[in-house]
Design an enzyme around this catalytic site. Sequence first.
Site, mmCIF file in Angstrom:
data_model
loop_
_atom_site.group_PDB
_atom_site.id
_atom_site.type_symbol
_atom_site.label_atom_id
_atom_site.label_comp_id
_atom_site.label_asym_id
_atom_site.label_seq_id
_atom_site.Cartn_x
_atom_site.Cartn_y
_atom_site.Cartn_z
ATOM 1 C CD GLU A 24 -3.003 -1.131 2.464
ATOM 2 O OE1 GLU A 24 -2.530 -0.454 3.136
ATOM 3 O OE2 GLU A 24 -3.180 -2.556 2.440
ATOM 4 C CG ASN A 55 -0.527 -7.121 -0.989
ATOM 5 O OD1 ASN A 55 -1.127 -8.212 -2.104
ATOM 6 N ND2 ASN A 55 -1.404 -7.029 -0.247
ATOM 7 C CG HIS A 89 -9.121 -5.798 1.123
ATOM 8 N ND1 HIS A 89 -9.834 -7.046 2.173
ATOM 9 C CD2 HIS A 89 -8.149 -6.341 1.608
ATOM 10 C CE1 HIS A 89 -8.420 -7.748 2.694
ATOM 11 N NE2 HIS A 89 -8.183 -6.922 2.245
ATOM 12 C CD GLU A 128 -4.470 -8.023 1.628
ATOM 13 O OE1 GLU A 128 -5.880 -7.505 2.419
ATOM 14 O OE2 GLU A 128 -2.884 -7.795 2.276
ATOM 15 C CG ASP A 151 -12.223 -8.622 2.067
ATOM 16 O OD1 ASP A 151 -12.023 -9.107 3.397
ATOM 17 O OD2 ASP A 151 -12.792 -7.948 1.834
HETATM 18 O O1 G3I Z 1 -3.925 -9.037 19.761
HETATM 19 C C1 G3I Z 1 -4.619 -7.710 19.765
HETATM 20 C C2 G3I Z 1 -5.134 -7.977 20.925
HETATM 21 O O2 G3I Z 1 -4.374 -8.113 21.708
HETATM 22 C C3 G3I Z 1 -5.882 -6.470 22.065
HETATM 23 O O3 G3I Z 1 -6.540 -7.267 23.143
HETATM 24 C C4 G3I Z 1 -6.595 -6.260 20.768
HETATM 25 C C5 G3I Z 1 -6.627 -4.508 20.927
HETATM 26 O O4 G3I Z 1 -6.711 -3.583 21.165
HETATM 27 O O5 G3I Z 1 -5.900 -6.065 19.497
HETATM 28 C C6 G3I Z 1 -5.161 -7.271 18.905
HETATM 29 O O6 G3I Z 1 -4.201 -6.095 17.483
HETATM 30 C C7 G3I Z 1 -5.585 -6.322 16.773
HETATM 31 C C8 G3I Z 1 -4.864 -6.998 15.289
HETATM 32 O O7 G3I Z 1 -5.591 -6.785 14.423
HETATM 33 C C9 G3I Z 1 -5.077 -8.912 15.002
HETATM 34 O O8 G3I Z 1 -7.094 -9.310 15.856
HETATM 35 C C10 G3I Z 1 -5.092 -5.063 15.852
HETATM 36 O O9 G3I Z 1 -5.060 -4.314 17.004
HETATM 37 C C11 G3I Z 1 -5.480 -4.749 14.768
HETATM 38 O O10 G3I Z 1 -5.038 -3.304 14.355
HETATM 39 C C12 G3I Z 1 -5.111 -5.633 13.213
HETATM 40 O O11 G3I Z 1 -5.713 -5.917 12.131
HETATM 41 C C13 G3I Z 1 -5.639 -5.827 11.342
HETATM 42 C C14 G3I Z 1 -5.153 -4.999 10.090
HETATM 43 O O12 G3I Z 1 -4.486 -5.108 8.390
HETATM 44 C C15 G3I Z 1 -4.205 -4.135 11.260
HETATM 45 O O13 G3I Z 1 -2.735 -4.789 10.679
HETATM 46 C C16 G3I Z 1 -6.667 -6.723 10.898
HETATM 47 O O14 G3I Z 1 -6.919 -7.912 11.550
HETATM 48 C C17 G3I Z 1 -6.322 -7.790 9.214
HETATM 49 O O15 G3I Z 1 -7.182 -8.277 8.359
HETATM 50 C C18 G3I Z 1 -5.942 -6.446 8.479
HETATM 51 O O16 G3I Z 1 -5.383 -6.490 7.674
HETATM 52 C C19 G3I Z 1 -5.005 -5.287 6.129
HETATM 53 C C20 G3I Z 1 -3.163 -6.363 5.988
HETATM 54 O O17 G3I Z 1 -2.259 -6.487 6.434
HETATM 55 C C21 G3I Z 1 -3.048 -5.536 4.471
HETATM 56 N N1 G3I Z 1 -4.386 -5.168 3.626
HETATM 57 C C22 G3I Z 1 -5.418 -4.285 4.426
HETATM 58 C C23 G3I Z 1 -6.313 -5.572 5.185
HETATM 59 C C24 G3I Z 1 -7.544 -5.166 5.743
HETATM 60 O O18 G3I Z 1 -7.190 -4.156 6.792
#
Ligand code: G3I
Length: 354
Positions: free
Chosen positions: A161, A202, A238, A266, A268
């Site tokens: 990105e 990506n 997405h 990715e 969905d």
């Molecule tokens: O693991 C912690 C947990 O311990 C904590 O309690 C909770 C609340 O703060 O956060 C948890 O971490 C979260 C993580 O996902 C795991 O669930 C982060 O806050 C959250 O920001 C993170 O979001 C991910 C996001 O990328 C940002 O990294 C999404 O799951 C994930 O699906 C999303 O994927 C991205 C791709 O990597 C890149 N392309 C876009 C896509 C969607 O945004």
Amino acid sequence: MKYLKSVIALFLVVVLLSCTDQGSPASSGINAPADKTLAQAAKFKIGCAVSVDLLRTNAAYLGLANKEYNSMTAENAMKFDAVHPEQATFNFSDADHIVNTAKGTNKRIHGHALIWHQALPDWVTNFQGDSAAWENMFKTHITTVVNHFKADITSWDVVNEAFEDNGSLRNTLWRQKLGPDYVARAFKYANEANPNCKLFYNDYGTEYSSAKLTAVINMVNDLKRRGIPIHGIGSQMHTHINHSNTMINSSLQQLASTGLLIHISELDIRTNTANLPTATYSPTVEKALADKYKYIAQTYGKLPSVQQFGITLWNIGDADSWIVLWLNQKDWPCLFNDKYERKMAYNYFYSGIQ
Ligand code: G3I
């Protein structure tokens, strides 16, 4: 009057029952054989992005992750904040769990993502140093992570990105501290660390933003001209049910014109595009979602087979989706419902990948 009220009540009950609020199990029409899987049916790799926590704690999730797919991507466990939480600390425990799970069923493992402007630990966003110090930190991260997985990971999202939706180069921390050519150097360092790895750029939105699509293609062609090692493009996809099929097809064809591997990385599909709290997974929505999944699968399958890196689904069940969990949107974007039952979308996708 009493009779009329009971008729109206009965009608309302029928209407409400027809609008299931969850992704209902597969209903009429195309049905994949119960004893067949996506990986068995597809003429290209079918991956899934997985949550390490769900792999560890949810048997149904683990079962589907093992059975349905022949490629695996870490949804979060290989991102900068997960593997490099402090400057002098690398922590690969969650990522290694995903690698070992994937190896358990002989899956390909796709690395995601070495350099991104999100999922950065505080020590990076607060890092103080001159340009040489930033360059060293940047290179050390890439080199250490690629080296750690050298025996098991054969492809990486090197940069994720880098462009704004309007096609301009995103003014990320990396661009600010390393200059706009940080993208090329990320690929150079990744290739030096593992010359056998397929290296991907990506991004999202190439299927609906011609500005983003043009920017990605121009950058990729420039990197190729300069001899920078880049092997593939990830179109995250997405996407939404109302994004144009014509543009989806055209964007994949244009990306393939670069000659590189093309990964729908990715996938969905949202249906509740207005994010209405009153939205329901009605039969109409169910069918529109299934049709879109089938169209994307069929369109991808028309690319030259040597360029088909595969399609990766961004998680398994509706309730696990980032759209539901993190965007807090009411939607049903995956192939399995919140009970891990195959949806109509699964069956239509199954028919489209063959
Ligand atoms: O693991 C912690 C947990 O311990 C904590 O309690 C909770 C609340 O703060 O956060 C948890 O971490 C979260 C993580 O996902 C795991 O669930 C982060 O806050 C959250 O920001 C993170 O979001 C991910 C996001 O990328 C940002 O990294 C999404 O799951 C994930 O699906 C999303 O994927 C991205 C791709 O990597 C890149 N392309 C876009 C896509 C969607 O945004």
